[in-house]
Write an enzyme that holds these catalytic residues in place. Structure first.
Site, PDB file in Angstrom:
ATOM      1  N   SER A 240      81.618 122.971  51.006  1.00  0.00           N
ATOM      2  CA  SER A 240      80.426 122.455  50.897  1.00  0.00           C
ATOM      3  C   SER A 240      80.421 121.753  49.679  1.00  0.00           C
ATOM      4  O   SER A 240      80.917 120.616  49.575  1.00  0.00           O
ATOM      5  CB  SER A 240      79.389 123.749  50.852  1.00  0.00           C
ATOM      6  OG  SER A 240      77.995 123.333  51.162  1.00  0.00           O
TER       7      SER A 240
ATOM      8  N   LYS B  97      51.830 122.712  45.227  1.00  0.00           N
ATOM      9  CA  LYS B  97      52.087 122.974  43.750  1.00  0.00           C
ATOM     10  C   LYS B  97      52.937 124.329  44.071  1.00  0.00           C
ATOM     11  O   LYS B  97      53.886 124.555  43.123  1.00  0.00           O
ATOM     12  CB  LYS B  97      51.095 122.974  42.826  1.00  0.00           C
ATOM     13  CG  LYS B  97      51.476 123.035  41.522  1.00  0.00           C
ATOM     14  CD  LYS B  97      52.702 122.130  41.049  1.00  0.00           C
ATOM     15  CE  LYS B  97      53.214 122.416  39.504  1.00  0.00           C
ATOM     16  NZ  LYS B  97      54.336 121.633  39.561  1.00  0.00           N
TER      17      LYS B  97
END
Length: 299
Positions: free
Chosen positions: A122, A174
């Protein structure tokens, strides 16, 4: 008089004072030894290194030290090539991209070869792809090209405890990824788009660096892991071998006429002290953003 009335408190004060003296004394000893080592380093006649070894080990959480080491070797005229030794299962998207970019900027200046250890998957592969050539062991675990985002849902636990969180926010997203409630459909779609974008960045960079068609790289980059042998067949790496083989090949690619001598970055007293303190304290990251609730990483 004080010790008779409060013997335990007096003992604790003495113990604290002794601990403080030992701590300060130990730091002074470390600093003095560091000065002696670095001041006398020039008296030892060791072979001058010409192949810089930059290590990327463990989870990739920060790029600062790795980039600093790359720059030091890149600017050193005695260093003819750089070997990046990667032994990492991956880590953060940002740090992996920053190291990749630094290697891509280094390639036109000096030869860069990546050497994979036991695992370079990765984010570890992301970094290795930035080198001009990649060497891995047949049993190296690599690949895992992809991005994963993890979200923890604690709603049931919170209900059992009897906690009722109240959130006041400035915008719809948010508190995206809050562990105290279920993800909404709009939030899930937004996060999926974010993961897809990061994945495409990974695929595009790896394809460009490895000179592989993006479509082919996309087919390989489904998150699965590969052995070094399979990665060679897929053109994800270039050769099979260990670190010494990577050093020798780096010297050949750099067309060196002298014997390759690997050298590692030298620690200065400041970095030594920083490493000591890092073993005692953990970095605090206080933020009011999505990263408080979600972790998007390459691993």
């Amino acid at each position: 008089m004080f010790s008779r009335r409060h013997p335990i408190l007096f003992f604790l004060l003495i113990l604290t004072a002794c601990a403080t003296v030992l701590c300060v004394g130990g730091m002074l000893v470390v600093f003095s030894v560091s000065r002696m080592v670095f001041s006398t380093a020039g008296t030892f006649h060791e072979p001058k290194g010409n192949i810089g070894i930059v290590e990327v080990t463990g989870p990739i959480l920060s790029s600062r030290q790795v980039i600093e080491n790359i720059k030091i070797f890149r600017d050193d005229d005695d260093i003819k090539a750089i070997v990046v030794r990667v032994d990492s299962p991956g880590g953060g998207v940002g740090p992996s991209q920053e190291i990749f970019r630094e290697l891509m900027k280094t390639r036109p200046v000096k030869t860069v070869v990546a050497s994979m250890g036991s695992v370079a998957a990765s984010g570890g592969y992301y970094i290795a792809a930035g080198a001009q050539a990649i060497v891995a062991n047949p049993g190296t675990i690599t690949g895992s090209i992809g991005v994963i985002m993890e979200h923890v849902n604690l709603t049931e636990l919170v209900q059992k405890i009897g906690i009722s969180p109240r959130v006041i926010k400035s915008g719809e997203f948010k508190d995206l990824g809050s562990p105290f409630r279920e993800l909404g459909d709009n939030e899930r779609q937004l996060l999926q788009e974010l993961v897809n974008e990061l994945h495409q960045q990974f695929v595009s960079d790896a394809a460009r660096a490895r000179n592989i068609e993006k479509q082919i790289m996309g087919e390989i980059a489904d998150g699965r892991i590969y052995t070094g042998q399979t990665a060679l067949d897929l053109n994800l790496i270039d050769r099979l071998g260990n670190l010494d083989d990577a050093v020798v090949w780096a010297a050949e690619l750099a067309e060196m006429d002298q014997e390759p001598v690997p050298v590692y970055p030298k620690d200065n007293p400041i970095s030594v002290l920083r490493k000591m303190t890092q073993t005692l304290f953990k970095d605090l990251n206080i933020s009011g953003t999505i990263t408080d609730n979600l972790r998007y990483i390459i691993h």
